[in-house]
Motif scaffolding. Sequence first.
Motif, short mmCIF file in Angstrom:
data_model
loop_
_atom_site.label_atom_id
_atom_site.label_comp_id
_atom_site.label_asym_id
_atom_site.label_seq_id
_atom_site.Cartn_x
_atom_site.Cartn_y
_atom_site.Cartn_z
N ALA A 384 43.34 27.10 37.13
CA ALA A 384 42.57 26.19 36.26
C ALA A 384 42.75 27.01 34.64
O ALA A 384 42.25 26.15 33.77
CB ALA A 384 41.13 26.57 36.54
N HIS A 385 43.24 27.68 34.48
CA HIS A 385 43.83 28.19 33.08
C HIS A 385 44.96 27.33 32.48
O HIS A 385 45.03 27.32 31.20
CB HIS A 385 44.28 29.55 33.04
CG HIS A 385 43.23 30.61 33.11
ND1 HIS A 385 42.22 31.15 32.11
CD2 HIS A 385 42.70 31.43 34.05
CE1 HIS A 385 41.29 32.02 32.42
NE2 HIS A 385 41.55 32.24 33.81
N LEU A 386 45.36 26.53 33.33
CA LEU A 386 46.48 25.56 32.89
C LEU A 386 45.86 24.36 32.15
O LEU A 386 46.62 23.43 31.53
CB LEU A 386 47.48 24.92 33.84
CG LEU A 386 48.49 26.06 34.57
CD1 LEU A 386 49.06 25.55 35.70
CD2 LEU A 386 49.19 26.72 33.31
N VAL A 387 44.48 24.13 32.41
CA VAL A 387 43.91 22.90 32.04
C VAL A 387 43.96 22.55 30.54
O VAL A 387 44.11 21.35 30.18
CB VAL A 387 42.19 23.10 32.42
CG1 VAL A 387 41.63 21.60 31.68
CG2 VAL A 387 42.05 22.81 33.94
N PRO A 388 43.91 23.77 29.77
CA PRO A 388 43.93 23.39 28.23
C PRO A 388 45.37 22.61 27.88
O PRO A 388 45.23 21.93 26.92
CB PRO A 388 43.96 24.68 27.65
CG PRO A 388 43.11 25.54 28.61
CD PRO A 388 43.51 25.12 29.99
N ALA A 389 46.55 22.91 28.58
CA ALA A 389 47.69 22.66 28.32
C ALA A 389 47.83 21.37 28.98
O ALA A 389 48.61 20.16 28.15
CB ALA A 389 48.93 23.43 29.13
N VAL A 390 47.29 20.90 29.91
CA VAL A 390 47.24 19.57 30.64
C VAL A 390 46.52 18.49 29.66
O VAL A 390 46.99 17.61 29.08
CB VAL A 390 46.46 19.67 31.86
CG1 VAL A 390 46.51 18.10 32.30
CG2 VAL A 390 47.65 20.41 32.99
N VAL A 391 45.33 19.23 29.19
CA VAL A 391 44.53 18.26 28.16
C VAL A 391 45.03 17.92 26.99
O VAL A 391 45.14 16.67 26.40
CB VAL A 391 43.11 18.75 28.09
CG1 VAL A 391 42.24 18.02 26.77
CG2 VAL A 391 42.31 18.90 29.49
#
Length: 585
Positions: A384-391
């Motif tokens: 879930a820590h990847l969410v900022p990059a995806v957003v």
Amino acid sequence: MVQRHGDEQSHVMEREPLLSGTAQPDSDYHACHSISEEDTGNGVLKPVPEEDEEQSIGRGETESVKDNAHVNVLKIISVMLLGIFVAQCDGSILMATHAIIASEFNALKDSSWLIISFSLAGAATQTLYGKLSDIYGRKRMVIIAYTMFMVGCAIVGVGQTMWQVVLGRIVSGAGASGMSALVSVLITDLLPLREVAQWRAYVNLVATLGRSIGGPLGGWLADVIGWRWSFLGQVPPITLAIILCSAYLPSHTSTVDEQDAAATDLLKKSKFSRIDFKGAFLFAALVLAVLLPIELGGVSIPWSHPLIFTLLGASAILFALFVAVEKRQAEPILPLDIFHSKDAILSFFILGFQTAAQLGMMFSVPLYFQVTSNPRPSATVAGAHLVPAVVGNAIGGIISGSVIKRSGRYKSLVIWAVTCSSIGYLLLMLRWHGNTNWFESLYIFPGGFGMGVASSALFISLQMVIDPAHMAPAVSFMYLMQTVWMTIGLPAANAIMQTVLRRKLGVRLLELGYDSAEVAKIISDAVSDVDFIDGATEKVRNAVVKSYIDGLWWSHAFSFSCSIIALVLAVFLKQRRLDGHKSKP
């Protein structure tokens, strides 16, 4: 539509690859024309002449025509978004379930083939869709791509052996490679150049949503009703997408000026005879020879294995054969003229280095939080820590498209994007040394944001210098480059991290007084399973965590280096005017 400028400005010929079953290789193209669609069902797109518009109709009618054109484009593109969403979900579903699938067949050691087979099949067929869509029409190739993807999902869902499931992934990969690329080609066919990046950003937003939902959905389905339904469940929506594409995508029509003898002769040729089979076979073999060593080396077989050197040697021979064959083809599967433009080559490589940089980051982030957090989070929470990059990726694409539409500038966006990414990777190197707080966990946002901006701007950069007759294969090749650099970036980041981890951990364990045999055993356990940390003594745990941080620092350095190279290359791009016509290379 093709409009010749200069001395032949009055010569107008309708040429729209989406609509015509043929490509006119020696035609110029008025890329930024306005269009209105009077008969979507018949696939007739009528160009609206920009110079005569105000003389024949009032401003209000002009705006009405433009609005109607956008509504028709929206209808055409929207029917393809369902397929894009499902295809992106599929990749995330597989990442979440590949170990479960392989375990059912007692073949966990072969689980990577579920991913490798899909990516290799996609890479080998990627460029075929562009040229075949020029010959047979976009609509037909879109339906073929969707059908192959659907059949592959069905094979996976009913497969009774591991290799039947792998076969299904091969078929799905061959279909998925055309699904995304052809949407971008369609957008290029239908829209003025200033608006292309913005519409591609909307497609990217749908793709991002699919990638975000796929993993959790696949894991939930595997837990509740079994992994097979993760793939069988994709069949109904893809079937619906095929029906919608059949109903709403324009059929092809074409009118060719009778004085254009070359174009007339081209139309008379058999479509089947126009397919460059030799080039297609050699290029697919070349891609496989390049990617297989990268996929297998250090994982399935050691880098020193003779097969690695055999494949690399074969790739050099295949490359020479491919170039020799394509030079003699009237309609090559990958026109070599694409590579005559400096800006086209720069665009391919900038996007490639940016892709490798981001994949290196995406690999390292979940692992970093799994290793450094105490208590250690689950794989789901770490991911879930990847969410900022995806957003950030989605937001960057939308902003990039909007800026290009208003200003017509793309070079400055590329430079700004890779600079933003470089700053993000540099922050990871400077600050991610354990005990990372929530604010510093957002340092991955610039990397994703920069990738979103750059991918949209580089797509426009490519369009500005490519002959429109070669646009479809050029776009397909751009997607292939992303696949290739994804394949390069992930193993490279992992290899760098593993090498540093082993070396640093070995030194620390020797300093703690362990003998060489114990050191080798601890290193083997530590690099093969992060759960080893939980059962280790405090001294060993600290040594392992610090060594992982050292290894991941170099992984971030790899991403930073790739982004800096992209920044240097971006400086040499040339800004061309998006003023209603394509600049020639």
